[in-house]
Design a protein around this motif. Structure first.
Motif, mmCIF file in Angstrom:
data_model
loop_
_atom_site.group_PDB
_atom_site.id
_atom_site.type_symbol
_atom_site.label_atom_id
_atom_site.label_comp_id
_atom_site.label_asym_id
_atom_site.label_seq_id
_atom_site.Cartn_x
_atom_site.Cartn_y
_atom_site.Cartn_z
ATOM 1 N N ALA A 57 0.866 -1.186 0.000
ATOM 2 C CA ALA A 57 0.000 0.000 0.000
ATOM 3 C C ALA A 57 0.900 1.232 0.000
ATOM 4 O O ALA A 57 1.986 1.174 0.591
ATOM 5 N N PRO A 58 0.478 2.334 -0.644
ATOM 6 C CA PRO A 58 1.370 3.493 -0.761
ATOM 7 C C PRO A 58 1.920 3.988 0.576
ATOM 8 O O PRO A 58 3.107 4.283 0.689
ATOM 9 N N ASP A 59 1.069 4.066 1.609
ATOM 10 C CA ASP A 59 1.558 4.582 2.896
ATOM 11 C C ASP A 59 2.619 3.674 3.505
ATOM 12 O O ASP A 59 3.624 4.143 4.048
ATOM 13 N N GLN A 60 2.427 2.348 3.363
ATOM 14 C CA GLN A 60 3.405 1.410 3.925
ATOM 15 C C GLN A 60 4.702 1.432 3.115
ATOM 16 O O GLN A 60 5.790 1.300 3.684
ATOM 17 N N ALA A 61 4.578 1.620 1.812
ATOM 18 C CA ALA A 61 5.773 1.686 0.956
ATOM 19 C C ALA A 61 6.622 2.895 1.333
ATOM 20 O O ALA A 61 7.839 2.772 1.533
ATOM 21 N N ILE A 62 5.968 4.059 1.463
ATOM 22 C CA ILE A 62 6.720 5.272 1.820
ATOM 23 C C ILE A 62 7.292 5.129 3.225
ATOM 24 O O ILE A 62 8.417 5.570 3.507
ATOM 25 N N LEU A 63 6.533 4.499 4.122
ATOM 26 C CA LEU A 63 7.004 4.260 5.489
ATOM 27 C C LEU A 63 8.311 3.459 5.472
ATOM 28 O O LEU A 63 9.295 3.848 6.119
#
Lengths: 508, 183
Positions: A57-63
């Protein structure tokens, strides 16, 4: 004000899930390991991890990417202290006092101080990010095509000036080469193919990730394997967790270095190494223990580590608000954000205001993880340093190949990676910095599109580029920056200032 | 008044240019001049899109043309500066650097990487190409180009084991977990 606090609370709550905490833990630890291994840089680590986060998911990837970035910048201090080899270029200043401390039998103290000051530096930067970024994003909404042209040029010029400390000319050349690479492929104003030489794969231009993996990854492998000497690890037996009094004694150094690091981070494309050197130089200039610098000064070590870590949140300020990367790793983060459907830039605060505060929350969590791992896993992390580079670099090259291939699944990107690696290695051997080159590739389209769009709007009249207030100021700064990089001009200006100061002191 | 007698901290700006580097700058300057002129020619002869009544100030070749002028200028300054800087023994130092052990090691990495990337990948299955590359890389740099050299029997199990592990793990992770169809 309250909106900001609410959004920050939302950001923190968003990542208080088992999955997020697990991702924070492994990504930060992986970052520390990557940073600790000489030859693997933060930028290379982030670029390689991008390819592993496609399905997230985008938020987890950026995290994951942000945590790896923070961990790697900090992790470089391990090698700098124990081997006198900076694990990442950001830790070069740390070697000056970190390794002498280790040779004095204070390796544990040095690593503890480096860990704490890295965490404190990041915290200073986080405050700046939370305070400045929304204001800058608001101001950036007033920017037009003329201002964005100058901003793109400013990014390349200032990066060229500051990353090539010995020779700004080489920094400018690297920046121009990057801009020229960005000209390859279909241009966005009239959809015309430029410099493709009939090769269909060049129609879409040169992808950033393979270029970066080559310039920072393969070139680094070549640079590391070129050396034949094997460094000796200094053992550590003293306490790792520093006393509060040791930290409190250098509170002003920490605050000053944190602010310098943050400011350096805001300047596009400059990066953590310059943040560390600038903080170190400022601390040395103002220190009461100046004679200890370079011989095992705790203050010098603290300044360098606070400075390089504060750059990370600072670099996120222009990255998120202007889409101008504050550092080379931030440039990969921009690419990752686009891949995951997040559009950094002036519209971010109106389209996706919670994202900025999610980044703040990620940085806070990452700092906590870094502090915990740094202070508790010092000795197990030392075993990582005993991996022979001959074995490590073979695996890293395989990852460079797969990482470049995985994005669009075409061999052309692997060839781009190899080409950029070899050219990047030759340029690095000749002291050309890589950051302006990569920044040029990123900002090339912005520069080209905004210059020609501006001229289109005025029917060919270039005067608004020089008469609009913000444009005029940025243009003036660029001209002054270039002029000051000419030795004859800078010497003349310095002599005028010195004479002026001499006259003033004579009068008083 | 006490003066600061501490040794100067080595900062990046303290490095004086080596004679070999000055000559390398001269060559690089000439390369940039040629490259700049070639790009300028490409930008000048690029389609001006007159049939579409495009404003001449917005033609596709405008920015590449400006950049090529900047590159030519920078190359000229670099070459001119190198010519003016005394560099006794510069050519010998430069040629010495090009045939040094360090250059040989870098060349060996390049050759191995090119054989793997351009020769093995696509010819053999990805896992096999990767295994052969890792195995060869470790043996070449541990048993042949290392100082001191490792005994073959000590490096062989490591090279074999790491080659197998890398080939298997990378292939499985990318093909099964990330659904990347490896070449």
């Amino acid at each position: 004000m309250f909106d900001g606090l609410l959004l920050l609370g939302g950001g923190l709550a968003h990542f208080l899930t088992p999955l997020s905490l697990f991702n924070i833990a492994w990504a930060t630890l992986l970052g520390i390991v990557i940073g600790a291994l000489p030859g693997l840089t933060a930028t290379m680590g982030v670029a390689l991890l991008v390819t592993l986060t496609y399905k997230m998911a985008p938020d987890q990837a950026i995290l994951c990417l942000m945590c790896l970035y923070c961990g790697a910048i900090y992790g470089g201090s391990r090698t700098a202290i124990l081997l006198s080899i900076p694990g990442t270029p950001a830790s070069a200043a740390t070697t000056l006092d970190g390794h002498p401390l280790a040779l004095q039998g204070k390796a544990g103290t040095a690593m503890g101080l480096a860990t704490t000051s890295s965490a404190l530096g990041t915290v200073v930067g986080i405050f700046a990010l939370a305070l400045i970024a929304p204001l800058l994003a608001e101001a950036a909404l007033k920017f037009g095509t003329y201002e964005f042209f100058w901003l793109a040029l400013f990014g390349v010029v200032i990066s060229g000036q500051l990353t090539a400390m010995d020779d700004p000319l080489k920094g400018y050349i690297a920046g121009i080469l990057g801009l020229l690479v960005a000209m390859v492929g279909m241009e966005t104003l009239h959809a015309h193919q430029r410099f493709t030489f009939g090769i269909p794969a060049l129609g879409g231009g040169v992808d950033l990730i393979p270029a970066m993996v080559g310039a920072f990854g393969f070139a680094e492998i070549l640079g590391v394997m070129k050396r034949s000497a094997q460094a000796r690890i200094v053992s550590s037996g003293d306490r790792v967790i520093p006393r509060l009094s040791e930290i409190f004694r250098y509170k002003w150094t920490i605050i000053r270095s944190g602010l310098i690091g943050t400011f350096v981070g805001i300047v596009p494309g400059v990066g953590e190494d310059v943040g560390a050197w600038a903080s170190y130089a400022a601390a040395r200039r103002t220190s009461k223990e100046r004679h200890l610098f370079g011989k095992g000064s705790q203050e010098g070590l603290i300044a360098a580590e606070t400075g390089n870590s504060a750059v990370i949140p600072g670099a996120m300020i222009p990255t998120l608000t202007l889409a101008l990367p504050g550092s080379a790793a931030a440039a990969v983060l921009i690419a990752a954000m686009f891949i995951h459907g997040i559009r950094p830039g002036p519209l971010l605060m109106t389209e996706n205001p919670e994202f900025l505060y999610q980044i703040v929350a990620i940085l806070l969590f990452s700092t906590i993880a870094m502090l915990v791992f740094g202070l508790t896993l010092t000795r197990p992390l030392l075993t990582v340093l005993s991996v022979p580079r001959e074995r490590l670099m073979a695996v890293v090259y395989v990852l460079c190949v797969v990482g470049s291939f995985a994005i669009t699944q075409r061999m052309f990107d692997v060839w781009v990676m190899v080409g950029f690696g070899i050219v990047g290695f030759i340029l690095r051997e000749m002291k050309y910095p890589m950051a302006p080159l990569v920044l040029g590739i990123i900002l090339g389209d912005l520069l080209d599109l905004n210059l020609r769009r501006g001229l289109l709007l005025t029917n060919g009249d270039p005067s608004p580029f020089f008469t609009r207030p913000i444009s005029a100021v940025i243009c003036l700064v660029i001209i002054l920056t270039i002029l000051m990089s000419i030795p004859a001009v800078s010497t003349r200006v310095r002599s005028i200032f010195t004479r002026g100061r001499g006259d003033a002191s004579a009068q008083s | 008044m006490a003066t600061d007698t501490s040794t100067d901290t080595p900062t990046p700006s303290d490095d004086a240019p080596q004679p070999g580097m000055i000559k390398a700058d001269l060559l690089a300057g000439l390369v940039f001049i040629v490259l700049g002129l070639a790009i300028f020619y490409g930008a000048w002869t690029m389609d001006r899109l007159e049939v579409r009544r495009i404003n001449p100030m917005t033609v596709p070749g405008l920015v590449p043309g400006l950049l090529s002028i900047a590159l030519t200028l920078c190359g000229t300054i670099l070459a001119f500066r190198s010519l003016r800087t005394p560099a006794v023994g510069g050519w010998q130092q430069l040629s010495g650097a090009l045939v040094s052990g360090a250059a040989g090691r870098a060349l060996a990495v390049m050759l191995l990487a090119l054989i793997y990337t351009l020769g093995l990948i696509g010819t053999l299955p990805f896992w096999a190409a990767t295994g052969i590359f890792v195995f060869a890389f470790i043996l070449v740099f541990e048993c042949w180009l290392a100082t001191p050299r490792q005994p073959l029997l000590r490096s062989l199990p490591w090279a074999l084991g790491l080659a197998l592990v890398t080939a298997t793990v990378v292939t499985l992770v990318f093909e099964r977990a990330f659904l990347v169809r490896l070449p």
